[in-house]
Design a protein around this motif. Sequence first.
Motif, PDB file in Angstrom:
ATOM      1  N   CYS A   1      54.774  58.379  41.975  1.00 17.78           N
ATOM      2  CA  CYS A   1      55.970  59.459  42.895  1.00 17.78           C
ATOM      3  C   CYS A   1      57.160  58.095  43.544  1.00 17.78           C
ATOM      4  O   CYS A   1      58.023  58.962  43.511  1.00 17.78           O
ATOM      5  CB  CYS A   1      55.037  60.028  43.995  1.00 17.78           C
ATOM      6  N   SER A   2      56.607  57.788  43.840  1.00 16.70           N
ATOM      7  CA  SER A   2      58.120  56.250  44.902  1.00 16.70           C
ATOM      8  C   SER A   2      59.069  56.851  43.505  1.00 16.70           C
ATOM      9  O   SER A   2      60.411  56.808  43.936  1.00 16.70           O
ATOM     10  CB  SER A   2      57.380  55.627  45.697  1.00 16.70           C
ATOM     11  N   ALA A   3      58.494  55.787  42.524  1.00 21.61           N
ATOM     12  CA  ALA A   3      59.446  55.239  41.954  1.00 21.61           C
ATOM     13  C   ALA A   3      60.333  56.582  41.336  1.00 21.61           C
ATOM     14  O   ALA A   3      61.721  56.574  41.020  1.00 21.61           O
ATOM     15  CB  ALA A   3      58.849  54.544  40.394  1.00 21.61           C
ATOM     16  N   VAL A   4      59.763  57.263  41.081  1.00 24.04           N
ATOM     17  CA  VAL A   4      60.177  59.041  40.522  1.00 24.04           C
ATOM     18  C   VAL A   4      61.471  59.445  41.619  1.00 24.04           C
ATOM     19  O   VAL A   4      62.667  60.143  41.031  1.00 24.04           O
ATOM     20  CB  VAL A   4      59.425  59.958  40.180  1.00 24.04           C
ATOM     21  N   ALA A   5      60.671  59.428  42.873  1.00 21.52           N
ATOM     22  CA  ALA A   5      61.781  59.625  43.721  1.00 21.52           C
ATOM     23  C   ALA A   5      63.386  58.970  44.003  1.00 21.52           C
ATOM     24  O   ALA A   5      64.168  59.884  43.713  1.00 21.52           O
ATOM     25  CB  ALA A   5      61.205  59.304  45.152  1.00 21.52           C
ATOM     26  N   VAL A   6      62.819  57.573  43.648  1.00 19.40           N
ATOM     27  CA  VAL A   6      64.003  56.675  43.602  1.00 19.40           C
ATOM     28  C   VAL A   6      64.971  56.389  42.285  1.00 19.40           C
ATOM     29  O   VAL A   6      66.552  57.407  42.853  1.00 19.40           O
ATOM     30  CB  VAL A   6      63.374  55.337  43.970  1.00 19.40           C
ATOM     31  N   ALA A   7      64.285  57.250  41.154  1.00 19.69           N
ATOM     32  CA  ALA A   7      65.150  57.071  40.401  1.00 19.69           C
ATOM     33  C   ALA A   7      65.965  58.849  40.510  1.00 19.69           C
ATOM     34  O   ALA A   7      66.968  58.695  39.931  1.00 19.69           O
ATOM     35  CB  ALA A   7      63.798  57.578  38.594  1.00 19.69           C
ATOM     36  N   GLY A   8      65.308  59.406  40.154  1.00 19.08           N
ATOM     37  CA  GLY A   8      65.950  60.669  41.038  1.00 19.08           C
ATOM     38  C   GLY A   8      66.970  60.971  41.840  1.00 19.08           C
ATOM     39  O   GLY A   8      67.908  61.181  41.847  1.00 19.08           O
ATOM     40  N   LEU A   9      67.225  60.438  42.823  1.00 15.33           N
ATOM     41  CA  LEU A   9      67.941  60.502  43.721  1.00 15.33           C
ATOM     42  C   LEU A   9      69.358  59.571  42.691  1.00 15.33           C
ATOM     43  O   LEU A   9      70.362  59.263  43.758  1.00 15.33           O
ATOM     44  CB  LEU A   9      68.092  59.264  44.711  1.00 15.33           C
ATOM     45  N   GLY A  10      69.192  57.853  42.563  1.00 11.46           N
ATOM     46  CA  GLY A  10      69.471  57.613  41.751  1.00 11.46           C
ATOM     47  C   GLY A  10      70.329  58.167  40.653  1.00 11.46           C
ATOM     48  O   GLY A  10      72.373  58.450  40.649  1.00 11.46           O
ATOM     49  N   ILE A  11      69.904  59.060  39.525  1.00 14.02           N
ATOM     50  CA  ILE A  11      70.977  60.367  39.272  1.00 14.02           C
ATOM     51  C   ILE A  11      71.719  61.054  40.137  1.00 14.02           C
ATOM     52  O   ILE A  11      73.033  61.704  39.211  1.00 14.02           O
ATOM     53  CB  ILE A  11      69.674  61.191  38.938  1.00 14.02           C
ATOM     54  N   ALA A  12      70.847  61.302  40.737  1.00 15.11           N
ATOM     55  CA  ALA A  12      71.773  62.410  41.582  1.00 15.11           C
ATOM     56  C   ALA A  12      73.528  61.531  43.073  1.00 15.11           C
ATOM     57  O   ALA A  12      74.093  62.560  42.832  1.00 15.11           O
ATOM     58  CB  ALA A  12      70.896  63.492  43.230  1.00 15.11           C
ATOM     59  N   GLY A  13      72.896  60.343  43.113  1.00 15.84           N
ATOM     60  CA  GLY A  13      74.513  59.981  42.577  1.00 15.84           C
ATOM     61  C   GLY A  13      75.611  59.650  42.144  1.00 15.84           C
ATOM     62  O   GLY A  13      76.457  59.941  41.946  1.00 15.84           O
ATOM     63  N   VAL A  14      74.879  58.949  40.215  1.00 15.77           N
ATOM     64  CA  VAL A  14      75.962  59.362  39.660  1.00 15.77           C
ATOM     65  C   VAL A  14      76.529  60.907  39.142  1.00 15.77           C
ATOM     66  O   VAL A  14      77.176  60.762  39.025  1.00 15.77           O
ATOM     67  CB  VAL A  14      75.316  59.456  38.124  1.00 15.77           C
ATOM     68  N   THR A  15      75.202  62.012  39.325  1.00 12.03           N
ATOM     69  CA  THR A  15      76.198  63.219  39.528  1.00 12.03           C
ATOM     70  C   THR A  15      77.295  63.757  40.545  1.00 12.03           C
ATOM     71  O   THR A  15      77.997  63.832  40.142  1.00 12.03           O
ATOM     72  CB  THR A  15      74.869  64.154  39.240  1.00 12.03           C
ATOM     73  N   ALA A  16      76.818  63.259  41.641  1.00 13.69           N
ATOM     74  CA  ALA A  16      77.607  63.190  43.012  1.00 13.69           C
ATOM     75  C   ALA A  16      79.114  62.109  42.335  1.00 13.69           C
ATOM     76  O   ALA A  16      80.322  62.947  42.608  1.00 13.69           O
ATOM     77  CB  ALA A  16      77.832  63.069  43.826  1.00 13.69           C
ATOM     78  N   TYR A  17      79.289  61.334  41.788  1.00 15.95           N
ATOM     79  CA  TYR A  17      80.006  60.456  41.790  1.00 15.95           C
ATOM     80  C   TYR A  17      80.965  61.165  40.704  1.00 15.95           C
ATOM     81  O   TYR A  17      82.561  61.055  40.626  1.00 15.95           O
ATOM     82  CB  TYR A  17      79.098  59.482  41.200  1.00 15.95           C
ATOM     83  N   ARG A  18      80.235  62.169  39.813  1.00 14.46           N
ATOM     84  CA  ARG A  18      81.152  63.106  38.945  1.00 14.46           C
ATOM     85  C   ARG A  18      81.640  64.072  39.489  1.00 14.46           C
ATOM     86  O   ARG A  18      82.195  65.235  38.834  1.00 14.46           O
ATOM     87  CB  ARG A  18      80.465  63.161  37.440  1.00 14.46           C
ATOM     88  N   LYS A  19      81.645  64.391  40.382  1.00 19.81           N
ATOM     89  CA  LYS A  19      82.141  64.971  40.992  1.00 19.81           C
ATOM     90  C   LYS A  19      81.674  66.589  40.923  1.00 19.81           C
ATOM     91  O   LYS A  19      82.114  67.496  40.861  1.00 19.81           O
ATOM     92  CB  LYS A  19      84.113  66.004  40.745  1.00 19.81           C
ATOM     93  N   ARG A  20      80.112  66.837  40.900  1.00 16.10           N
ATOM     94  CA  ARG A  20      79.309  67.699  40.383  1.00 16.10           C
ATOM     95  C   ARG A  20      78.651  67.386  41.955  1.00 16.10           C
ATOM     96  O   ARG A  20      77.330  67.924  41.570  1.00 16.10           O
ATOM     97  CB  ARG A  20      78.718  67.402  39.297  1.00 16.10           C
ATOM     98  N   PHE A  21      78.826  68.261  42.652  1.00 13.64           N
ATOM     99  CA  PHE A  21      78.156  68.212  44.120  1.00 13.64           C
ATOM    100  C   PHE A  21      77.123  69.147  44.474  1.00 13.64           C
ATOM    101  O   PHE A  21      76.144  68.520  44.698  1.00 13.64           O
ATOM    102  CB  PHE A  21      78.869  68.660  45.596  1.00 13.64           C
ATOM    103  N   LEU A  22      77.473  70.229  43.690  1.00 16.95           N
ATOM    104  CA  LEU A  22      76.199  71.528  43.627  1.00 16.95           C
ATOM    105  C   LEU A  22      74.600  70.516  43.313  1.00 16.95           C
ATOM    106  O   LEU A  22      73.334  70.504  43.139  1.00 16.95           O
ATOM    107  CB  LEU A  22      76.879  72.895  43.231  1.00 16.95           C
ATOM    108  N   SER A  23      75.539  70.329  41.079  1.00 12.90           N
ATOM    109  CA  SER A  23      74.463  69.676  40.812  1.00 12.90           C
ATOM    110  C   SER A  23      73.492  68.568  41.258  1.00 12.90           C
ATOM    111  O   SER A  23      72.221  68.702  41.312  1.00 12.90           O
ATOM    112  CB  SER A  23      74.594  69.220  39.655  1.00 12.90           C
ATOM    113  N   ALA A  24      74.471  67.693  42.178  1.00 11.15           N
ATOM    114  CA  ALA A  24      73.441  66.400  42.491  1.00 11.15           C
ATOM    115  C   ALA A  24      72.824  66.578  43.855  1.00 11.15           C
ATOM    116  O   ALA A  24      71.973  66.479  43.876  1.00 11.15           O
ATOM    117  CB  ALA A  24      75.167  65.577  43.911  1.00 11.15           C
ATOM    118  N   ALA A  25      73.124  68.209  44.409  1.00  9.88           N
ATOM    119  CA  ALA A  25      72.458  68.344  45.416  1.00  9.88           C
ATOM    120  C   ALA A  25      71.128  69.226  44.947  1.00  9.88           C
ATOM    121  O   ALA A  25      69.956  69.157  45.654  1.00  9.88           O
ATOM    122  CB  ALA A  25      73.492  69.780  46.569  1.00  9.88           C
TER     123      ALA A  25
END
Length: 144
Positions: free
Chosen positions: A7-31
């Motif tokens: 579960c901790s690994a899934v959380a870290v991976a999800g936060l990484g994907i959210a960071g990449v999504t936010a970098y692409r200027k998709r803030f709502l999806s990243a949140a």
Amino acid sequence: MIAETVCSAVAVAGLGIAGVTAYRKRFLSAARIAAYSLLPLGLVMTGIVEWLADTAFSPTAWAGFGVLGAAWALFATTRAVERRRGGTRKERRAAARAERSDAVAAGASAPSLGQGTRPAAAPRAQGGADDFSDIEAILKKHGI
């Protein structure tokens, strides 16, 4: 222990994907992705994951689920039988009483009319040719 790590690994991976999504200027999806990725971490921190892991590997818990399933099957079976019979015994008795009282009331309240009091029937149209005159007019109009 393994469930908490996963579960901790899934959380870290999800936060990484959210960071990449936010970098692409998709803030709502990243949140939204960040919110979903924080759920497993929250479950680990509250102890629910440990409880679920203990429950999943417990024969007593599985026996309890079996008992709950048997109880549900009994409820469903008895309800199906009640529907087939037309309700519970109490409901059937109440319906029978209502039918008897309706039958008595309907017979008692009907007026007793003599034979000569019926209204005369309306006279029928005469002749078979008049019945088809409208149809013939429509057919002639269309050239048939």
